[in-house]
Structure formats: structure tokens, C-alpha cells
Design a protein around this motif. Structure first.
Motif, PDB file in Angstrom:
ATOM      1  N   SER A   6     -46.592   6.718  12.464  1.00 15.46           N
ATOM      2  CA  SER A   6     -47.064   5.654  12.608  1.00 15.46           C
ATOM      3  C   SER A   6     -46.360   4.761  12.426  1.00 15.46           C
ATOM      4  O   SER A   6     -46.182   4.371  11.249  1.00 15.46           O
ATOM      5  N   ARG A  10     -47.290   3.689   8.578  1.00 19.38           N
ATOM      6  CA  ARG A  10     -48.691   3.643   7.758  1.00 19.38           C
ATOM      7  C   ARG A  10     -48.868   4.598   7.735  1.00 19.38           C
ATOM      8  O   ARG A  10     -48.420   5.950   8.563  1.00 19.38           O
ATOM      9  N   GLU A  36     -51.150   7.949   7.900  1.00 20.04           N
ATOM     10  CA  GLU A  36     -52.551   7.649   8.415  1.00 20.04           C
ATOM     11  C   GLU A  36     -53.732   9.050   7.994  1.00 20.04           C
ATOM     12  O   GLU A  36     -54.690   9.501   8.334  1.00 20.04           O
ATOM     13  N   ARG A  79     -52.610  12.227   7.855  1.00 22.22           N
ATOM     14  CA  ARG A  79     -52.794  13.724   7.595  1.00 22.22           C
ATOM     15  C   ARG A  79     -51.758  14.406   7.357  1.00 22.22           C
ATOM     16  O   ARG A  79     -51.836  15.409   7.768  1.00 22.22           O
TER      17      ARG A  79
END
Length: 188
Positions: free
Chosen positions: A2, A66, A68, A70
Motif C-alpha cells: 500500500s 507500508r 501490512e 500480508r
């Protein structure tokens, strides 16, 4: 991956919240592998790889990219580098065309690439380099991530933004073709 709106004072890496200094230290630790991947994403053009890696690091440290959680931090970092390299290539297209014209006019269009692995020397390195150059771009990328960066095929698929089955196909076909070329049996 992101891209956020601005800098943050902390970043989460592998479930651990890091401040900017710790994030910079983690990026420094991973720099040799990150640079090798940036070089691969830039088709061996060292200057382009350096620019892409610098821009990727800036995005990360500035908080515009960023993590995150995942995927692994390493997989995410390689994805940011790949995406940044593609964007840098689009922006620098005209500069590269002018540079190539200059090389052609000056007669110094020799191979300016470096061997990112530095593992094999001499004739064997030349054979391997020539064989790799004859693989498709996707096959080269998957093989690089799996062999040089020690990612799984699934992680390589995430970095390259392709389905795992497609990555497996490129991996197997690339290995088969490379093996045949190195053994002297050219496959059509």
C-alpha cells in the motif's frame, strides 16, 4: 503493498513495530539482496537499479509504501522494488534512448553490465549469462528470485504479481530450457 499518504514514525515488520532507525537498519541488512533484485528488475543496468532502489527506499522510509503483514517483509520489499523499477523505467525511457544513441555514435556500446552473483567465473559464467539471456523475461525473473534470492516459487509469484501456477510453469520451463542450453541441446 500500500502507498500511504505520508510519513509515519513507526513501521511494522514481521509482527514487530519498528521505529525509523530500526527500519533503516533492516533495509541495510537486506541491501545486498535488494540490490541484486533491483539489478535484475532493471535488466542489468546498474544506474537504473541504483535509482530504482533509492526511490523504493525513500517510499518505504517516508511511509508512502507500508508493510501490512500480508506476506514476509522480504517478499513485500521485493515487490516494492519491482514496482518502483517499472515506474522508474517508464519515467526514464527518453533518457535511456538518448544514452543508447550516444553509445552507438561513440562506438563504445560494449557490455556495461555486471554479474550480480559473482559466483561463477570465466567461460562458465559467459555460457550461463548467454543461456539466461535467451530465456523469457518471466523465466529469468522467477529463476533469479528462487535461486539467487532464495524465495519460494509462491513468494516469487507474489513479488512478480502473477498466479502461483504461472510462476511454477515459468520456473519449470526455465530450468528445463536452461539445463538443455548448458548441456548443448538447444530447444526451439
Amino acid at each position: 503493498m500500500s502507498y500511504g499518504n505520508g510519513p509515519r514514525d513507526t513501521h511494522q515488520v514481521s509482527g514487530v513495530l519498528m521505529n525509523r532507525d530500526e527500519l533503516e537498519a533492516e533495509l541495510a541488512r537486506m541491501h545486498p539482496d535488494a540490490f541484486a533484485w533491483a539489478l535484475r528488475c532493471s535488466s542489468g543496468r546498474r544506474e537504473e537499479a541504483e535509482d530504482a532502489l533509492h526511490a523504493a527506499y525513500f517510499r518505504i522510509i517516508d511511509g508512502k509504501a507500508r508493510f501490512e503483514g500480508r506476506s514476509s517483509f522480504r517478499t513485500w520489499l521485493f515487490g516494492v522494488i519491482r514496482r518502483t523499477a517499472l515506474e522508474e523505467r517508464r519515467k526514464g525511457w527518453l533518457r535511456l534512448v538518448r544514452l543508447q544513441r550516444w553509445f552507438e555514435r561513440s562506438g563504445s556500446a560494449g557490455d556495461q553490465r555486471t554479474d550480480p552473483g559473482g559466483v561463477v567465473a570465466g567461460e562458465t559464467a559467459a555460457r550461463l549469462k548467454n543461456a539466461l539471456a535467451r530465456l523469457s523475461t518471466r523465466q529469468r525473473e522467477v529463476l533469479h528470485l528462487v535461486f539467487y534470492q532464495e524465495l519460494s516459487v509462491q513468494e516469487a509469484a507474489e513479488v512478480l504479481g502473477m498466479p502461483v501456477g504461472t510462476a511454477r510453469t515459468h520456473y519449470e520451463r526455465g530450468k528445463t530450457r536452461l539445463r538443455a542450453m548448458l548441456a548443448g541441446e538447444e530447444l526451439a
